[in-house]
Design a protein around this motif. Sequence first.
Motif, short mmCIF file in Angstrom:
data_model
loop_
_atom_site.label_atom_id
_atom_site.label_comp_id
_atom_site.label_asym_id
_atom_site.label_seq_id
_atom_site.Cartn_x
_atom_site.Cartn_y
_atom_site.Cartn_z
N TYR A 157 0.85 -1.19 0.00
CA TYR A 157 0.00 0.00 0.00
C TYR A 157 0.88 1.25 0.00
CZ TYR A 157 -3.48 3.42 1.48
OH TYR A 157 -4.30 4.54 1.55
N HIS A 158 1.90 1.28 0.87
CA HIS A 158 2.79 2.44 0.96
C HIS A 158 3.65 2.58 -0.30
CE1 HIS A 158 1.76 3.80 4.95
NE2 HIS A 158 1.68 2.54 5.30
N LEU A 159 4.07 1.47 -0.85
CA LEU A 159 4.84 1.52 -2.09
C LEU A 159 3.99 2.13 -3.20
CD1 LEU A 159 7.54 0.68 -3.49
CD2 LEU A 159 6.36 -1.43 -4.14
N ASN A 160 2.75 1.66 -3.35
CA ASN A 160 1.86 2.21 -4.38
C ASN A 160 1.60 3.70 -4.19
OD1 ASN A 160 1.46 -0.06 -5.98
ND2 ASN A 160 -0.29 -0.77 -4.78
N LYS A 161 1.48 4.16 -2.95
CA LYS A 161 1.19 5.57 -2.68
C LYS A 161 2.40 6.48 -2.87
CE LYS A 161 -3.09 5.05 -1.63
NZ LYS A 161 -3.99 5.18 -2.77
N ASN A 162 3.62 5.95 -2.68
CA ASN A 162 4.80 6.83 -2.62
C ASN A 162 5.83 6.63 -3.72
OD1 ASN A 162 4.03 8.13 -0.11
ND2 ASN A 162 4.37 6.12 0.80
N ALA A 163 5.91 5.46 -4.33
CA ALA A 163 7.00 5.17 -5.26
C ALA A 163 6.93 5.96 -6.56
CB ALA A 163 7.07 3.67 -5.55
N GLY A 164 5.78 6.56 -6.87
CA GLY A 164 5.69 7.42 -8.04
C GLY A 164 6.29 8.79 -7.79
N LYS A 165 6.56 9.11 -6.52
CA LYS A 165 7.12 10.40 -6.13
C LYS A 165 8.59 10.30 -5.71
CE LYS A 165 2.61 11.22 -4.21
NZ LYS A 165 1.96 10.72 -3.04
N THR A 166 8.94 9.18 -5.06
CA THR A 166 10.29 8.99 -4.54
C THR A 166 10.57 7.50 -4.41
OG1 THR A 166 11.80 9.59 -2.74
CG2 THR A 166 9.53 9.08 -2.11
N SER A 167 11.84 7.15 -4.33
CA SER A 167 12.15 5.73 -4.16
C SER A 167 11.82 5.31 -2.73
CB SER A 167 13.61 5.44 -4.49
OG SER A 167 14.46 6.03 -3.54
N VAL A 168 11.39 4.06 -2.59
CA VAL A 168 10.91 3.54 -1.31
C VAL A 168 11.72 2.30 -0.96
CG1 VAL A 168 8.92 2.54 -0.10
CG2 VAL A 168 8.58 4.40 -1.76
N GLU A 169 12.24 2.26 0.26
CA GLU A 169 12.94 1.07 0.74
C GLU A 169 11.90 -0.01 1.04
OE1 GLU A 169 16.09 -0.34 4.20
OE2 GLU A 169 15.60 1.78 3.98
N THR B 66 -2.50 -1.00 -13.36
CA THR B 66 -3.14 0.12 -14.07
C THR B 66 -2.57 0.40 -15.45
OG1 THR B 66 -1.64 1.66 -12.98
CG2 THR B 66 -3.78 1.30 -11.94
N SER B 67 -1.65 -0.40 -15.93
CA SER B 67 -1.00 -0.03 -17.17
C SER B 67 -0.77 -1.24 -18.07
CB SER B 67 0.34 0.64 -16.87
OG SER B 67 1.02 0.91 -18.06
N ALA B 68 -0.83 -1.00 -19.36
CA ALA B 68 -0.52 -2.06 -20.33
C ALA B 68 0.96 -2.05 -20.67
CB ALA B 68 -1.35 -1.85 -21.59
N GLN B 69 1.71 -1.08 -20.12
CA GLN B 69 3.14 -1.01 -20.37
C GLN B 69 3.84 -2.21 -19.74
OE1 GLN B 69 4.07 2.86 -18.59
NE2 GLN B 69 4.97 3.40 -20.56
N SER B 70 5.01 -2.52 -20.28
CA SER B 70 5.80 -3.61 -19.72
C SER B 70 6.18 -3.29 -18.28
CB SER B 70 7.06 -3.81 -20.57
OG SER B 70 7.82 -4.86 -20.04
N LEU B 71 6.03 -4.27 -17.41
CA LEU B 71 6.30 -4.08 -15.99
C LEU B 71 7.72 -3.60 -15.75
CD1 LEU B 71 5.18 -4.38 -13.12
CD2 LEU B 71 5.98 -6.74 -13.15
N ASP B 72 8.69 -4.17 -16.46
CA ASP B 72 10.08 -3.80 -16.25
C ASP B 72 10.36 -2.34 -16.63
OD1 ASP B 72 9.68 -4.79 -18.93
OD2 ASP B 72 11.86 -4.68 -19.20
N SER B 73 9.52 -1.76 -17.47
CA SER B 73 9.71 -0.35 -17.84
C SER B 73 9.04 0.61 -16.86
CB SER B 73 9.19 -0.10 -19.26
OG SER B 73 7.77 -0.18 -19.28
N THR C 55 7.99 4.79 -12.47
CA THR C 55 8.24 5.80 -13.49
C THR C 55 7.12 6.84 -13.56
OG1 THR C 55 7.24 4.37 -15.16
CG2 THR C 55 9.65 4.27 -14.91
N SER C 56 6.00 6.56 -12.90
CA SER C 56 4.85 7.47 -12.93
C SER C 56 4.03 7.28 -11.66
CB SER C 56 3.98 7.15 -14.15
OG SER C 56 2.69 7.68 -14.02
N GLU C 57 3.32 8.32 -11.27
CA GLU C 57 2.43 8.22 -10.11
C GLU C 57 1.20 7.35 -10.43
OE1 GLU C 57 1.55 11.68 -7.70
OE2 GLU C 57 3.31 12.69 -8.56
N ARG C 58 0.96 7.07 -11.70
CA ARG C 58 -0.19 6.25 -12.08
C ARG C 58 0.08 4.75 -11.96
NH1 ARG C 58 -0.71 9.71 -17.11
NH2 ARG C 58 0.35 7.92 -17.94
#
Length: 165
Positions: free
Chosen positions: A46-58, A86-93, A107-110
Amino acid sequence: MNSRLDVVLWSRNANVHFSSVFAKMVRKVEEIELIYSKFDERAELYHLNKNAGKTSVEVSASLWSMLKKSVEYHLKTKGYFNIGYTSAQSLDSQLIFDDDGQRVAFTSERVELDFGGVGKGIALKELAAIIAQEEKMNAFICFGGSSVLTRGHHLRRLLASGFGR
């Protein structure tokens, strides 16, 4: 994961303490939920989803390992295995791994990740280990109506042999 868990346990061993076995199972599922749930505000994902689009998360070693495996399986299956909700993009990208700090960024907040079925599989594997520690423990476990674990003898076979009479 946010799923219903149905557990049926039975044994011919009179020394089995079903309530303590079930309590171990519940604790283990709660531990796993606190890592892989995208719904529980206390959970690591949950925290990773909320924050990793803004900053890296340990992240913990457990989540780190599953994220790496998920990217590997995503590539091996040409995208059919995808925890990217939420995305059709490749997971590794969509994921940026910092191997030195065991940190992850999106790579994005989405970007949103969902371990739903994978989390249930992890939980069932752990529950199987708990059952294996008990002598002659039989079990039927259904997680979310879609993931099932069975161990031991079918209950019908035990009833036919006079068990419970």
